[in-house]
Motif scaffolding. Structure first.
Motif, short mmCIF file in Angstrom:
data_model
loop_
_atom_site.label_atom_id
_atom_site.label_comp_id
_atom_site.label_asym_id
_atom_site.label_seq_id
_atom_site.Cartn_x
_atom_site.Cartn_y
_atom_site.Cartn_z
N SER A 36 1.79 0.69 -10.33
CA SER A 36 1.38 0.99 -8.96
C SER A 36 0.70 2.36 -8.86
N ILE A 37 1.35 3.38 -9.38
CA ILE A 37 0.78 4.73 -9.32
C ILE A 37 -0.40 4.86 -10.29
N GLY A 38 -0.23 4.27 -11.48
CA GLY A 38 -1.29 4.39 -12.49
C GLY A 38 -2.58 3.72 -12.08
N SER A 39 -2.50 2.59 -11.39
CA SER A 39 -3.72 1.88 -11.00
C SER A 39 -4.57 2.69 -10.04
N VAL A 40 -3.96 3.64 -9.35
CA VAL A 40 -4.71 4.51 -8.44
C VAL A 40 -5.10 5.82 -9.11
N LEU A 41 -4.14 6.47 -9.77
CA LEU A 41 -4.37 7.83 -10.24
C LEU A 41 -5.04 7.92 -11.61
N ILE A 42 -4.82 6.96 -12.48
CA ILE A 42 -5.48 7.03 -13.79
C ILE A 42 -7.00 6.99 -13.63
N PRO A 43 -7.58 6.02 -12.88
CA PRO A 43 -9.03 6.06 -12.66
C PRO A 43 -9.49 7.33 -11.93
N ALA A 44 -8.68 7.80 -10.97
CA ALA A 44 -9.06 9.01 -10.23
C ALA A 44 -9.11 10.21 -11.15
N MET A 45 -8.14 10.36 -12.04
CA MET A 45 -8.14 11.49 -12.98
C MET A 45 -9.31 11.39 -13.96
N LYS A 46 -9.60 10.19 -14.42
CA LYS A 46 -10.71 10.01 -15.36
C LYS A 46 -12.04 10.39 -14.70
N ARG A 47 -12.20 10.04 -13.41
CA ARG A 47 -13.44 10.41 -12.70
C ARG A 47 -13.58 11.92 -12.56
N LYS A 48 -12.46 12.62 -12.49
CA LYS A 48 -12.48 14.07 -12.34
C LYS A 48 -12.63 14.81 -13.66
N GLY A 49 -12.70 14.09 -14.77
CA GLY A 49 -12.92 14.74 -16.05
C GLY A 49 -11.69 14.90 -16.91
N TYR A 50 -10.56 14.34 -16.50
CA TYR A 50 -9.37 14.37 -17.35
C TYR A 50 -9.59 13.45 -18.55
N LYS A 51 -9.02 13.82 -19.68
CA LYS A 51 -9.13 12.96 -20.85
C LYS A 51 -8.39 11.65 -20.60
N PRO A 52 -8.99 10.50 -20.90
CA PRO A 52 -8.35 9.21 -20.62
C PRO A 52 -6.97 9.08 -21.25
N GLU A 53 -6.85 9.52 -22.51
CA GLU A 53 -5.54 9.39 -23.18
C GLU A 53 -4.47 10.28 -22.52
N GLY A 59 0.79 -1.23 0.00
CA GLY A 59 0.00 0.00 0.00
C GLY A 59 0.82 1.28 0.00
N LEU A 60 2.08 1.16 -0.38
CA LEU A 60 2.95 2.33 -0.39
C LEU A 60 2.48 3.38 -1.39
N ALA A 61 2.02 2.95 -2.57
CA ALA A 61 1.65 3.88 -3.63
C ALA A 61 0.59 4.87 -3.15
N THR A 62 -0.43 4.37 -2.46
CA THR A 62 -1.51 5.24 -1.99
C THR A 62 -0.99 6.29 -1.01
N ARG A 63 -0.09 5.90 -0.14
CA ARG A 63 0.45 6.84 0.85
C ARG A 63 1.31 7.91 0.19
N LEU A 64 2.07 7.53 -0.81
CA LEU A 64 2.88 8.51 -1.52
C LEU A 64 2.01 9.45 -2.34
N ILE A 65 0.93 8.93 -2.90
CA ILE A 65 0.00 9.78 -3.64
C ILE A 65 -0.64 10.81 -2.71
N ASN A 66 -1.03 10.37 -1.52
CA ASN A 66 -1.61 11.31 -0.55
C ASN A 66 -0.62 12.40 -0.17
#
Length: 432
Positions: A121-138, A77-84
């Motif tokens: 590790s980082i992408g699995s958390v932040l890519i879905p989060a950015m997409k939910r916020k309206g960022y373009k998927p690509e 769970g290191l990735a989530t803590r570093l993202i925070n």
């Protein structure tokens, strides 16, 4: 045609054919070496001896240690803590999640040393989060893939250890220190590019973090980053070598993951060890095969021929370095990074040293160059990981990557022609 010329043709043709037939790269290297040895009528035992010699290095111990430390922290769970932690720093800015991605990838890269692990590790958390916020998927895929390349430049990069071995024992500690400033320049460049795109597309700001959560986030972020601090601090201070730093980092990661965070049970350590052993076995076989391949290159005097070819074309060091960078960028598209380091270092090393280029400086240039190759199809391992996570086609991901790609090329040439950006820290702390 002379025996040497024919043997060179056998080596090159067999390598290319097996590569096109999609043989595993380690088997391709070993197979082309064996075929050339057979043609030259050299005893097969030479190949075995060279493969064993390729693994007879104390510096190699650092690789399994760093891989294990990165695997433990990745599973814990290191990735989530570093993202925070990163979100606390820049999340409130316009396009904040894109800036968080850049910083989080650098933080995670300072522990994992792997671009692919960084992206997953980082992408699995932040890519879905950015997409939910309206960022373009690509855009999310292109950004995350580019930011993950920081993992190959920021210590403890496994590829720096491979370069050290291929270059005949260049100091791993010096390479680790040399990667810090280039990685920070790369971070600022990627963040600037992401911010410009975010402003242009009016991407949202990040969600504010409740004040009561700040102490916990800072505490957990600090504890997670301490792995990198242990590695670099020990090397800076001279308390221990890179190999010893890897062993201590493993112990710290084990305690933090299983006894402090407790996100995974202790029984999960068996799975972590299996994944680590599998990765280490592949890396060590690749190193062994590449050492035998390198012996054949030297036997055929190919590095000397390449040096004469470059110096016969021009004696201008700036043009030669430009040609070397273009060559590595082209080779980085069809081949993966680790085998290219092991194959091309013995060939290009005599060229750059004849120009007076510092081996540590060349190592950083080569590693960033081939790291960029991880983003370019048809191999493009890191880009493929990002596209798989973001559920975006390769062509869309590659197009969105272009602004970051050209920004990274700019950093590459800056580092190529301004050696002090790489050499200042090793010169200061190690007296190189």
């Amino acid at each position: 045609m002379s025996i040497t010329a024919t043997a060179t043709l056998v080596l090159t043709a067999s390598f290319v054919i097996m590569l096109l037939m999609r043989f595993p790269i380690a088997l391709t290297i070993a197979g082309s070496t064996l075929l050339t040895i057979m043609y030259l009528d050299v005893p097969w035992v030479v190949v075995g001896q060279r493969m064993i010699k390729g693994l007879d290095s104390y510096s190699l111990l650092a690789i399994p240690f760093f891989i294990l430390a990165g695997q433990i922290m990745s599973e814990g769970g290191l990735a989530t803590r570093l993202i925070n932690m990163a979100q606390l720093l820049v999340g409130a800015i316009r396009g904040g999640l894109s800036l968080v991605t850049c910083i989080a990838c650098m933080f995670f890269g300072s522990i994992s040393g792997s671009a692919a692990a960084d992206a997953s590790s980082i992408g699995s958390v932040l890519i879905p989060a950015m997409k939910r916020k309206g960022y373009k998927p690509e855009f999310t895929v292109g950004l995350t893939s580019a930011a993950a390349i920081q993992g190959v430049v920021m210590p403890p990069s496994h590829n720096m250890i491979l370069y050290s071995l291929a270059a005949g024992g260049v100091s791993v500690s010096a390479l680790f220190l040399a990667g810090i400033i280039p990685c920070l320049i790369l971070l600022v460049t990627l963040m600037t590019t992401a911010y410009i795109i975010a402003r242009k597309n009016n991407f949202p700001k990040g969600d504010p973090i409740p004040l009561k959560e700040v102490p916990r986030i800072m505490r957990e972020g600090f504890l997670s980053m301490m792995t990198g601090v242990i590695i670099l601090g020990g090397i800076f201070s001279g308390w221990f070598t890179a190999t010893e730093a890897g062993a201590i980092a493993c112990l710290y990661a084990f305690i933090l993951t299983f006894f402090v965070y407790k996100d995974v049970p202790l029984s999960h350590s068996v799975i972590i060890l299996k994944k680590t052993f599998r990765t280490v076995a592949m890396v060590l076989f690749l190193i062994a095969a590449s050492d035998a391949f390198g012996w054949v290159l030297a036997y055929l005097k190919i590095p000397a021929m390449v040096t004469d070819l470059f110096l016969g074309f021009t004696d201008n060091p700036y043009i030669i370095l430009l040609m070397i960078n273009l060559l590595l960028l082209l080779l980085g598209a069809p081949m993966d990074m680790a085998p290219l380091i092991l194959i091309m270092t013995p060939i290009l090393y005599p060229v750059v040293t004849s120009l007076g280029m510092d081996p540590v400086h060349f190592g950083i240039v080569m590693i960033l160059n081939l790291g960029i190759g991880l983003l370019t199809p048809p191999v493009g391992t890191v880009l493929f990981v990002g596209c798989a996570i973001g559920k975006v086609s390769i062509d869309k991901g590659a197009r969105a990557l272009l602004p970051f790609f050209f920004a990274m090329i700019g950093v590459l040439f800056l580092l190529t022609y301004v050696p002090q950006l790489s050499l200042w820290l090793p010169n200061t702390f190690l007296g190189k």
